[in-house]
Write a protein that holds these residues in place. Structure first.
Motif, PDB file in Angstrom:
ATOM      1  N   VAL A 150      61.573  -9.817  10.973  1.00 28.26           N
ATOM      2  CA  VAL A 150      61.240 -10.134   9.575  1.00 28.26           C
ATOM      3  C   VAL A 150      62.111  -9.404   8.568  1.00 28.26           C
ATOM      4  O   VAL A 150      62.533  -9.983   7.570  1.00 28.26           O
ATOM      5  CB  VAL A 150      59.767  -9.872   9.196  1.00 28.26           C
ATOM      6  N   GLU A 152      64.620 -11.222   5.934  1.00 23.81           N
ATOM      7  CA  GLU A 152      64.659 -11.085   4.480  1.00 23.81           C
ATOM      8  C   GLU A 152      66.092 -10.887   3.995  1.00 23.81           C
ATOM      9  O   GLU A 152      66.532 -11.512   3.032  1.00 23.81           O
ATOM     10  CB  GLU A 152      63.773  -9.931   4.028  1.00 23.81           C
ATOM     11  N   ASP A 169      58.527 -22.561   8.253  1.00 20.14           N
ATOM     12  CA  ASP A 169      57.763 -21.619   7.442  1.00 20.14           C
ATOM     13  C   ASP A 169      57.734 -22.075   5.983  1.00 20.14           C
ATOM     14  O   ASP A 169      58.734 -21.979   5.272  1.00 20.14           O
ATOM     15  CB  ASP A 169      58.415 -20.231   7.574  1.00 20.14           C
ATOM     16  N   GLU A 208      47.135 -15.110   5.984  1.00 15.68           N
ATOM     17  CA  GLU A 208      47.877 -14.505   4.890  1.00 15.68           C
ATOM     18  C   GLU A 208      47.435 -13.061   4.739  1.00 15.68           C
ATOM     19  O   GLU A 208      46.253 -12.750   4.846  1.00 15.68           O
ATOM     20  CB  GLU A 208      47.569 -15.291   3.605  1.00 15.68           C
ATOM     21  N   GLU A 220      59.221  -4.399  15.385  1.00 16.49           N
ATOM     22  CA  GLU A 220      60.262  -5.404  15.503  1.00 16.49           C
ATOM     23  C   GLU A 220      60.941  -5.258  16.860  1.00 16.49           C
ATOM     24  O   GLU A 220      60.535  -4.430  17.672  1.00 16.49           O
ATOM     25  CB  GLU A 220      61.257  -5.227  14.357  1.00 16.49           C
ATOM     26  N   ASP A 244      54.004  -9.744  13.917  1.00 14.15           N
ATOM     27  CA  ASP A 244      53.522 -10.533  12.791  1.00 14.15           C
ATOM     28  C   ASP A 244      52.316  -9.866  12.130  1.00 14.15           C
ATOM     29  O   ASP A 244      51.205  -9.898  12.650  1.00 14.15           O
ATOM     30  CB  ASP A 244      53.148 -11.926  13.319  1.00 14.15           C
ATOM     31  N   ALA A 257      50.667 -10.652   9.481  1.00 15.77           N
ATOM     32  CA  ALA A 257      49.624 -11.545   8.974  1.00 15.77           C
ATOM     33  C   ALA A 257      48.632 -11.895  10.076  1.00 15.77           C
ATOM     34  O   ALA A 257      47.436 -12.039   9.838  1.00 15.77           O
ATOM     35  CB  ALA A 257      50.262 -12.819   8.419  1.00 15.77           C
ATOM     36  N   SER A 292      58.591  -7.745   3.716  1.00 15.90           N
ATOM     37  CA  SER A 292      59.485  -8.772   4.252  1.00 15.90           C
ATOM     38  C   SER A 292      58.768 -10.052   4.654  1.00 15.90           C
ATOM     39  O   SER A 292      59.405 -11.032   4.984  1.00 15.90           O
ATOM     40  CB  SER A 292      60.212  -8.238   5.486  1.00 15.90           C
ATOM     41  N   VAL A 293      57.450 -10.002   4.685  1.00 13.35           N
ATOM     42  CA  VAL A 293      56.721 -11.183   5.141  1.00 13.35           C
ATOM     43  C   VAL A 293      56.684 -12.233   4.031  1.00 13.35           C
ATOM     44  O   VAL A 293      56.183 -11.967   2.936  1.00 13.35           O
ATOM     45  CB  VAL A 293      55.281 -10.807   5.545  1.00 13.35           C
ATOM     46  N   ARG A 329      55.481 -15.003   1.635  1.00 13.91           N
ATOM     47  CA  ARG A 329      54.138 -15.416   1.191  1.00 13.91           C
ATOM     48  C   ARG A 329      54.327 -16.102  -0.155  1.00 13.91           C
ATOM     49  O   ARG A 329      55.426 -16.045  -0.731  1.00 13.91           O
ATOM     50  CB  ARG A 329      53.226 -14.190   1.061  1.00 13.91           C
TER      51      ARG A 329
END
Lengths: 332, 295, 288
Positions: free
Chosen positions: A186, A190, A213, A259, B49, B216, B218, B259-260, B262
Motif C-alpha cells: 500500500v 501510494e 479499487d 472502510e 507489508e 489490509d 480495513a 496509504s489506504v 478511501r
C-alpha cells in the motif's frame, strides 16, 4: 466528437470449447485529451480485455466488432506499420506485473534507451540525458547506478517506476495503466499512483486506468466507468460515484468494502459470484445478484440512461433499495 | 485475562543468504525475537507489508519452518518440533490450522470437497461413516456451501468457494487457533465480504481463535480485536484495533493508514524516495524495499 | 525431452483445426498400440503357423497365397513370426518402462520431498546415468551376464530411470511447494501418506506420458540389441532379430523378412511416440 480515444459499441468474442464466447458486450467509452478515466471491475468483468482490444493485443481468433478511434483514426483498421508506429509513439502502457514485461537479462538503462531512441532521432548523448530526466521524474534517485542494474536487483515498486518512465519515454498522448499497483504494497502503491498522477497532469496526458479499487480510481481519475460481466453498468464523474452511486452493483461494491473507522457487525455483501459476459441471458447482467431485481430485469437488458454527469444501465436507476436484504452470508 | 491459547515467545528466524554489500554477514533476519499472545476465542491481526516477517511468523507457528530460537506455546505447552510420532503430529494438527492466500492451489485438484473433509476427519477422529458424513455436511453448511458444491472438484468452484473449502478443511480438525494467512487478499471485493462474514460467524459458533495475517488494515478492523503491526521483522506497534487505527503511535503505522485509498483520499509523494525512517537504532535488513536507495 | 517442451507451453486459446488433426493421429496411434498388444497376447490363436516350424519345401515364398507375408530362408511363416515376435519385442520394453517408472517415481518424489543436499545428490546421480548411452550399457550387461532378453532389459531399466525421474522430480518439486501439500502437513498427515494419496496421483498424467514415450525408445533400443545378436536368441521370434536374420537374403532379392520386421518396429515406435504426445496434450487440457 473530440475525444482522444473513442470506443464505440465494442464487442469482443473469443473462441471457446463450445463455440464463441462474448467477453465484451457493447462497451462505449470516450477518453478526452488530458482526461483520466478509470475502468473499474472485479475479475472477469472485461476491463483488461477492453484495454487489450484498444491496443490490439487480443488473443488469436478473437472477433472484434464496433469501433475504436484514436484521434479520429480507426485502430482496428490500421495496417501493421501504422499500428506499430502508433503503439510506439502515442500510447504508453503500464502493467500489473512489471517483471513479466521487462527483459530480465538487459540492464535498466538499455531497456529505457531502447524506448527513447525508438521514435526520435536523438544522439546517444541526448537520449542518455533524456533517460536520466525520466528516471528523476518518476522519483528514482542515484540514476547512474540504477541504469546499470538488472531488473531482479530492483524492488517491485522501483521497477514499476521504471516501467512508467519507459511508458512516458516517447511522450505519448495516452497512458494505459492496467492494475499498475495491484502487486505493490500500500505505501508503495501510494507513491506510484502519486507519481502517475503528477506526471500525467504535468504533461497533459490522457489516461485509461484499470483497477478493481473504486477508491483508488476516484483518487486519480476524472471519470469512472464500472464494468460488470463485459458491460459498463455505470459511468460517472469520480466525485459523484461514492456519495451517489446509481447502479445497484456499484452500490454493492462500495458497501462490501470495509472502510477504516466504520466497523459493522456484518459487511453487506453482493450475493453469489461475478459472472462472465457469456453467461448473461436476455436480461440485465446483474439480475442474478441484484437485491432489487424485478421481472423486467430478467427479461430485458437495460439501455444506458443519463443521470447526473453520466449514464447508468439499470431499469430502476437510483431507486432506493429494500433494506431487508442487507448483509447475508453469500453464495448459496 | 485467562492464559493465552497461543503464545509466541522470543521467536526468531534467520535465513542464510548470499553475502552481498547489503548483507555482509550472509544472514537475513526475517523475525527478530518477537513475542505476542492470543487469548482463547480472540482475534489478533498481524499487519505488515511484504518483507515484514508476518508470513514467516505464520509458517513458524504451524511448523512448516523451524525457528532459529524462541518458542511457540499452545495452552501453555510448547509445541513439538522436528521429527515426531504420528500421534504427536496429529495432536499438533488439532492445535493450530492455517488457510493460505491462493485459493487456486490450496486444494488437491483431484479430490472432491467432501472427500477432502472426510480425509481430515478420519485422520483426527475415530468416528463411524454415518457420523463422519454428518460432520462433513455440518462443516460444508458452516462455511456457506451447498450439497452440489460438496460433490464438486476444486476446478468447478470459484475462488471464494475454494477459500470456503479451505476454511472448512482447517475447521475439520477442530483447532484451537486458526491462522488466516492473507486468506481473503486474492478475492474480489464482493466475495471478500462474503468470506469475512463467514469468518465472523465461524468464530462466534466455534470459539476458535484467529491469527489474521494481512496487509489490509480495513479488513483488520472487521474481524480482529487486537493488532500487532510488523515491519522488517519487528513488531513496531501493538494494541486493540480501535486504538491503533484511531491513534496510531508509530510513524510507520500512520503512514500505512494514510496509504489506504478511501473516499476523498489523495495520494501523496513522500519526502524521501524510498521509505520512512527505520525503527530506532537498528540497521535495516536487506528486505526488498531497501533496494531503493535514498536520494 | 520433447514431452517437457510440450508441457511447458500451456494450452493457448489458439488451437483449433490443428488440434483436431492431432486428435486423429492420437486415435490411430492408440489403435496401433492396442493391435500390437492384442497380437502379443493372442498370437497362438491368430497366427496361421507355428513360428518356429521349418519347412524346406517352402523357402522364400513371396507374399500371398498360403503365407500372407511370405516365408523366410528356412520356410518359416513371416506373419506368424511377427505376431509371436510381438511377445518378446513388447515384453522387453514393458519390463524396462515398468521398472524405470516405479524406481524413477520413487526417486523423484523422495528427492523432491526431502530436498536440500539429498536432492542435489540425486540430481547429479541421475545426470551421470543419463550420460551413459543405454545401448552401451545393455551391451556391457550382455558381456557380463550373457545374451538373452533379461540382461539388456535390466541394463536399460536403469538407464531409463533418469528419463522418468528428471521430469517427474521437477513436477514433484512444484507440487511439493503448493499450499495444498503444506495444508496436509499442518493437518498432521505423514509424508508417505501425502505422497501416496496426493502428490503421486497428481503426477500420474505426466508419468503416463513420459512412460509411453520411453516405451517407444526402449523398444527401439532392445530391437537394436537383438539385431546385434545380443538379445533374444534364435530360433525364438523377435523383430530386431528378424531384421538381422533377413539381411543375407536381401542380396538374393528376398526383402520380405527384414522389411516387414523393420516396418513393424518403425510403426510401433512412431505409434508410441505419437500416443505419448497426444496424451500429453489431452492431459494438459484436462489439467489446466
Amino acid at each position: 466528437m473530440s475525444a482522444l480515444l473513442s470506443i464505440d459499441r465494442l464487442r469482443v468474442e473469443l473462441p471457446g470449447e463450445k463455440g464463441t464466447r462474448t467477453v465484451i458486450h457493447d462497451v462505449s467509452l470516450d477518453v478526452g485529451a488530458g482526461e483520466a478515466v478509470a475502468l473499474v471491475g472485479e475479475s472477469g468483468s472485461g476491463k483488461s480485455m477492453t484495454t487489450r482490444a484498444v491496443m490490439r493485443l487480443l488473443p488469436e481468433g478473437a472477433r472484434l466488432s464496433g469501433e475504436i478511434r484514436f484521434d479520429g483514426v480507426s485502430i482496428p483498421g490500421m495496417d501493421r506499420r501504422a499500428l506499430r508506429r502508433w503503439r510506439a509513439t502515442r500510447v504508453g502502457m503500464v502493467f500489473q506485473d512489471p517483471r513479466a514485461h521487462i527483459n530480465p537479462v538487459r540492464r535498466i538503462g538499455d531497456f529505457l534507451m531502447e524506448g527513447v531512441r525508438l521514435d526520435r532521432r536523438l544522439s546517444a548523448g541526448q537520449a542518455r540525458e533524456r533517460v536520466s530526466r525520466l528516471m528523476r521524474a518518476v522519483g528514482v534517485g542515484d540514476v547512474d547506478r540504477r541504469l546499470s542494474q538488472y531488473p531482479h536487483e530492483l524492488s517491485g515498486g522501483l521497477l514499476q517506476r521504471v516501467m512508467i518512465a519507459a511508458a512516458l519515454a516517447t511522450e505519448p498522448d495516452l497512458l494505459l495503466a492496467d492494475e499498475p499497483t495491484t502487486a505493490l504494497d500500500v505505501t508503495t502503491q501510494e507513491e506510484v499512483v502519486a507519481i502517475i498522477d503528477e506526471l500525467r497532469r504535468e504533461r497533459g496526458l490522457a489516461m485509461l486506468f484499470i483497477t478493481h479499487d473504486l477508491d483508488l480510481a476516484a483518487a486519480v481519475c476524472d471519470r469512472i466507468a464500472v464494468m460488470y460481466a463485459g458491460s459498463i453498468v455505470e459511468e460517472r464523474p469520480a466525485g459523484a460515484l461514492t456519495p451517489d452511486a446509481s447502479h445497484p452493483y456499484t452500490r454493492g461494491l462500495l458497501a462490501a468494502r470495509p472502510e477504516i473507522g466504520r466497523r459493522e457487525s456484518r459487511l453487506r455483501t453482493i450475493e453469489g459470484r461475478p459472472i462472465s459476459a457469456f453467461e448473461v441471458g436476455d436480461g440485465c447482467a446483474f439480475a442474478t445478484r441484484c437485491p432489487m431485481v424485478r421481472d423486467l430485469c430478467r427479461r430485458e437488458r437495460p439501455a444506458p440512461v443519463h443521470v447526473t454527469g453520466g449514464r447508468v444501465a439499470c431499469h430502476f436507476a437510483g431507486e432506493a433499495e429494500p433494506q431487508a436484504v442487507a448483509g447475508d452470508g453469500g453464495a448459496r | 485475562m485467562s492464559h493465552p491459547v497461543l503464545e509466541v515467545r522470543d521467536l526468531r528466524k534467520v535465513y542464510p543468504v548470499a553475502v552481498t554489500e547489503d548483507c555482509p554477514d550472509g544472514e537475513f533476519t526475517a523475525l527478530h525475537r518477537e513475542s505476542f499472545a492470543l487469548a482463547p476465542g480472540g482475534s489478533l491481526a498481524v499487519v505488515g507489508e511484504s518483507g515484514s516477517g508476518k508470513t514467516t511468523c505464520a509458517r513458524l507457528i504451524v511448523g512448516l519452518e523451524r525457528a532459529t530460537s524462541g518458542a511457540v506455546l499452545v495452552d501453555g505447552v510448547e509445541r513439538g518440533r522436528g521429527r515426531m510420532s504420528a500421534a504427536r503430529r496429529r495432536r499438533r494438527g488439532r492445535e493450530v490450522q492455517i488457510v493460505f492466500q491462493d485459493p487456486y492451489s490450496s486444494l488437491d485438484p483431484r479430490q472432491r470437497v467432501r472427500d477432502c473433509l472426510a480425509e481430515v476427519l478420519t485422520l483426527h477422529f475415530d468416528m463411524g461413516a454415518r457420523q463422519r458424513d454428518g460432520r462433513v455436511a455440518e462443516l460444508i453448511d458452516q462455511v456457506g456451501l451447498d450439497e452440489r458444491q460438496a460433490g464438486a472438484l476444486p476446478r468447478a468452484l470459484s475462488g471464494g468457494q475454494r477459500q470456503r473449502v479451505a476454511i472448512a478443511r482447517a475447521l475439520a480438525a477442530e483447532p484451537k487457533v486458526l491462522i488466516l494467512d492473507e486468506a481473503v487478499a486474492a478475492l474480489d471485493v464482493s466475495i471478500q465480504a462474503q468470506v469475512l462474514n463467514v469468518l465472523a460467524d465461524v468464530r462466534e459458533a466455534t470459539g476458535v481463535a484467529y491469527l489474521f495475517i494481512t496487509h489490509d488494515l480495513a479488513v483488520v478492523q472487521q474481524v480482529c480485536d487486537d493488532v500487532v503491526v510488523m515491519r522488517s521483522g519487528r513488531i513496531i506497534e501493538r494494541g486493540p484495533v480501535a486504538d491503533v487505527l484511531e491513534r496510531p503511535a508509530h510513524p510507520y503505522t500512520r503512514r500505512l493508514l494514510a496509504s489506504v485509498p478511501r473516499p476523498g483520499w489523495t495520494p501523496r509523494r513522500r519526502a524521501t524516495e524510498g521509505r520512512p525512517p527505520a525503527p530506532s537504532g537498528h540497521p535495516l535488513p536487506p528486505v526488498s524495499e531497501t533496494k531503493e536507495a535514498l536520494p | 525431452m520433447s514431452v517437457l517442451q510440450l508441457a511447458a507451453a500451456p494450452g493457448s486459446p489458439a488451437i483449433t483445426s490443428r488440434d483436431r488433426r492431432f486428435g486423429a493421429l492420437t486415435a490411430v496411434s492408440c489403435a496401433v498400440v492396442t493391435l500390437l498388444t492384442l497380437a502379443a497376447v493372442f498370437a497362438p490363436a491368430v497366427a496361421p503357423y507355428d513360428p518356429t516350424q521349418v519347412d524346406p519345401s517352402a523357402v522364400y515364398q513371396g507374399p500371398g497365397g498360403a503365407h500372407p507375408l511370405g516365408t523366410d530362408d528356412v520356410g518359416r511363416d513371416i506373419l506368424s513370426r511377427l505376431l509371436y515376435g510381438a511377445r518378446a519385442s513388447l515384453l522387453g520394453p514393458a519390463i524396462v518402462v515398468v521398472v524405470a517408472a516405479v524406481v524413477g517415481t520413487l526417486v523423484a518424489v523422495t528427492a523432491a520431498w526431502i530436498g536440500g543436499r539429498f536432492d542435489a545428490f540425486v540430481s547429479r546421480a541421475l545426470d551421470v546415468i543419463f550420460a551413459f548411452p543405454g545401448l552401451v550399457l545393455a551391451i556391457v550387461a550382455v558381456a557380463v551376464i550373457g545374451p538373452g532378453l533379461m540382461a539388456p532389459a535390466a541394463a536399460l531399466s536403469i538407464s531409463y530411470i533418469p528419463y522418468i525421474a528428471r521430469v517427474l522430480r521437477t513436477a514433484a518439486i512444484r507440487q511439493r511447494n503448493l499450499p495444498y501439500i503444506a495444508a496436509l502437513e499442518v493437518q498432521g498427515f505423514g509424508a508417505a501418506a501425502i505422497c501416496a494419496r496426493h502428490l503421486v496421483p497428481n503426477l500420474l498424467p505426466l508419468l503416463v506420458v513420459q512412460a509411453t514415450v520411453a516405451f517407444g525408445y526402449a523398444l527401439l533400443d532392445l530391437s537394436a540389441v537383438s539385431f546385434l545378436g545380443l538379445g533374444t536368441q534364435p530360433p525364438a521370434p523377435e523383430w530386431g532379430l528378424m531384421v538381422a536374420n533377413g539381411q543375407p537374403s536381401i542380396v538374393a532379392g528376398h526383402l520380405e523378412q527384414s522389411l516387414s520386421a523393420g516396418l513393424t518396429i518403425v510403426v510401433a515406435v512412431v505409434a508410441f511416440n505419437l500416443l505419448g504426445q497426444g496424451l500429453s496434450r489431452a492431459f494438459l487440457g484436462v489439467d489446466r
